[in-house]
Design an enzyme around this catalytic site. Sequence first.
Site, PDB file in Angstrom:
ATOM      1  N   LYS A 115       0.827  -1.211   0.000  1.00 55.34           N
ATOM      2  CA  LYS A 115       0.000   0.000   0.000  1.00 55.34           C
ATOM      3  C   LYS A 115       0.857   1.255   0.000  1.00 55.34           C
ATOM      4  CE  LYS A 115      -4.479  -1.603   0.972  1.00 55.34           C
ATOM      5  NZ  LYS A 115      -5.705  -1.658   1.721  1.00 55.34           N
ATOM      6  N   LYS A 197      -3.915 -10.109  -6.603  1.00 55.02           N
ATOM      7  CA  LYS A 197      -5.179 -10.316  -5.861  1.00 55.02           C
ATOM      8  C   LYS A 197      -6.300  -9.415  -6.393  1.00 55.02           C
ATOM      9  CE  LYS A 197      -6.196  -8.350  -1.882  1.00 55.02           C
ATOM     10  NZ  LYS A 197      -6.661  -7.952  -0.542  1.00 55.02           N
ATOM     11  N   LYS A 200     -10.946  -4.487  -4.043  1.00 53.99           N
ATOM     12  CA  LYS A 200     -12.047  -3.547  -4.277  1.00 53.99           C
ATOM     13  C   LYS A 200     -11.546  -2.182  -4.731  1.00 53.99           C
ATOM     14  CE  LYS A 200     -13.266  -3.832   0.448  1.00 53.99           C
ATOM     15  NZ  LYS A 200     -12.067  -3.750   1.284  1.00 53.99           N
TER      16      LYS A 200
HETATM   17  N1  AQP Z   1      -9.129 -11.368  -3.503  1.00 51.80           N
HETATM   18  C1  AQP Z   1      -9.462 -11.872  -2.322  1.00 51.80           C
HETATM   19  N2  AQP Z   1      -9.606 -13.213  -2.163  1.00 51.80           N
HETATM   20  C2  AQP Z   1      -9.965 -13.739  -0.965  1.00 51.80           C
HETATM   21  N3  AQP Z   1     -10.188 -12.994   0.145  1.00 51.80           N
HETATM   22  C3  AQP Z   1     -10.058 -11.655   0.028  1.00 51.80           C
HETATM   23  N4  AQP Z   1     -10.210 -10.645   0.898  1.00 51.80           N
HETATM   24  C4  AQP Z   1      -9.952  -9.470   0.282  1.00 51.80           C
HETATM   25  N5  AQP Z   1      -9.639  -9.686  -1.007  1.00 51.80           N
HETATM   26  C5  AQP Z   1      -9.683 -11.030  -1.197  1.00 51.80           C
HETATM   27  C6  AQP Z   1     -10.619 -10.821   2.280  1.00 51.80           C
HETATM   28  O1  AQP Z   1     -11.744  -9.976   2.523  1.00 51.80           O
HETATM   29  C7  AQP Z   1     -11.720  -9.559   3.894  1.00 51.80           C
HETATM   30  C8  AQP Z   1     -11.950  -8.092   3.975  1.00 51.80           C
HETATM   31  O2  AQP Z   1     -10.869  -7.414   3.348  1.00 51.80           O
HETATM   32  P1  AQP Z   1     -10.558  -5.914   3.746  1.00 51.80           P
HETATM   33  O3  AQP Z   1     -11.732  -5.083   3.452  1.00 51.80           O
HETATM   34  O4  AQP Z   1     -10.116  -5.866   5.162  1.00 51.80           O
HETATM   35  O5  AQP Z   1      -9.357  -5.423   2.917  1.00 51.80           O
HETATM   36  P2  AQP Z   1      -8.341  -6.090   1.961  1.00 51.80           P
HETATM   37  O6  AQP Z   1      -7.898  -7.434   2.439  1.00 51.80           O
HETATM   38  O7  AQP Z   1      -7.266  -5.105   1.716  1.00 51.80           O
HETATM   39  O8  AQP Z   1      -9.301  -6.273   0.708  1.00 51.80           O
HETATM   40  P3  AQP Z   1      -9.310  -5.487  -0.632  1.00 51.80           P
HETATM   41  O9  AQP Z   1     -10.557  -5.860  -1.356  1.00 51.80           O
HETATM   42  O10 AQP Z   1      -8.017  -5.719  -1.341  1.00 51.80           O
HETATM   43  O11 AQP Z   1      -9.449  -3.969  -0.162  1.00 51.80           O
HETATM   44  P4  AQP Z   1      -8.586  -2.713  -0.572  1.00 51.80           P
HETATM   45  O12 AQP Z   1      -8.587  -2.678  -2.074  1.00 51.80           O
HETATM   46  O13 AQP Z   1      -9.286  -1.550   0.046  1.00 51.80           O
HETATM   47  O14 AQP Z   1      -7.224  -2.935   0.011  1.00 51.80           O
HETATM   48  C9  AQP Z   1     -10.381  -9.994   4.478  1.00 51.80           C
HETATM   49  O15 AQP Z   1     -10.558 -11.158   5.267  1.00 51.80           O
HETATM   50  C10 AQP Z   1      -9.554 -10.314   3.260  1.00 51.80           C
HETATM   51  O16 AQP Z   1      -8.580 -11.303   3.505  1.00 51.80           O
END
Ligand code: AQP
Length: 334
Positions: A115, A197, A200
């Site tokens: 990040k 990965k 969002k």
């Molecule tokens: N691609 C993924 N596959 C499986 N699990 C996923 N998680 C996120 N992306 C995947 C799981 O979703 C939960 C919530 O995630 P988060 O909102 O805490 O943030 P993150 O892990 O950083 O997810 P994003 O979608 O990638 O958000 P941004 O883009 O804002 O950083 C967690 O349990 C995560 O493991």
Amino acid sequence: MFKDKLVSYSGVQPSGNLTIGNYLGAIKNFSAYSDKYMCFYCVVDEHAITVRQVPADLRRRTYETLALYIACGLDPEKNTLYVQSHVHEHAELAWILNCFTGFGELSRMTQFKDKSAKHADNVNAGLFTYPTLMASDILLYQTDVVPIGVDQKQHVELTRNIAERFNQLYPDTFTMPEPIIAKSGKKIMSLADPTKKMSKSDENTNAVVYILDDKDTVIRKFKRAVTDSDTCVRFADGKDGINNLMTIYSCFTGKEFDEIEREFEGKGYGDFKLAVGETCADALAPVRAKFDELLKDKAYLEEVMKNGAETASYVARRTLSKVQKKLGFVQIGR
Ligand code: AQP
């Protein structure tokens, strides 16, 4: 100890529209604990501001994330659903845990490295100490299990290290949490770059399938998914795109990979992509319908938030006060 049941805890950031990665890797697995565990599922808005958010969007997504929890099957009567900033103990315990966490430990966190590269103009202290806030979220509730996607495993391991260090100095303070990572769906990959990965916050919306995408959009996105020059649907090294689509298909249908290979024997990638798209869209249709209904009733969502914050605060206060006493903070019984 407040608990007469094991505790499950997890959270999702309202930092964008939720993806099928968030669904398959995390939310879909939360309800497995609803009957036997005391469950706390949080909308972690304080985590979201480690990256700049537009206030109106953050507010809207906080309601939406809560509505999605319910639409995905989490009954607010059986699960404590709440918003992180409504329970001030999260930030207070995080400060204390910061004093028990090494600079080196935080520097090694993959998410911080990723990040800070992605948001080079805003490498703030919150981004760096994100894992101690996450440790606070988990430890406040004396959590036993944390259902998460594999990308968050490193943070739960750090939480365990912090808890162990604290418990050695001040015995019997925190329960040791276990990460629970789904066998399938633990890391759903981007449709545009299957080595990355699905996130969002990805700017390429074609790389991501959102839980709330309509059927045509879901099918269109899967049709455009990057695959390879082979034509055979099989799970193998070097076939990242197909492996990802097979994983998604398997998560939605419950079919094993060899069964999927047999189903698409002699068929091309076009047929396979269409089947994945249709299956995914059909599985998400009831979630979308329930979400639309819930979002019309903001008063109900606010009531869920209030009740959730009340239950969560009661538990969080007890742990925080225990920690403060152990540290030697003077208690004046207000
Ligand atoms: N691609 C993924 N596959 C499986 N699990 C996923 N998680 C996120 N992306 C995947 C799981 O979703 C939960 C919530 O995630 P988060 O909102 O805490 O943030 P993150 O892990 O950083 O997810 P994003 O979608 O990638 O958000 P941004 O883009 O804002 O950083 C967690 O349990 C995560 O493991």
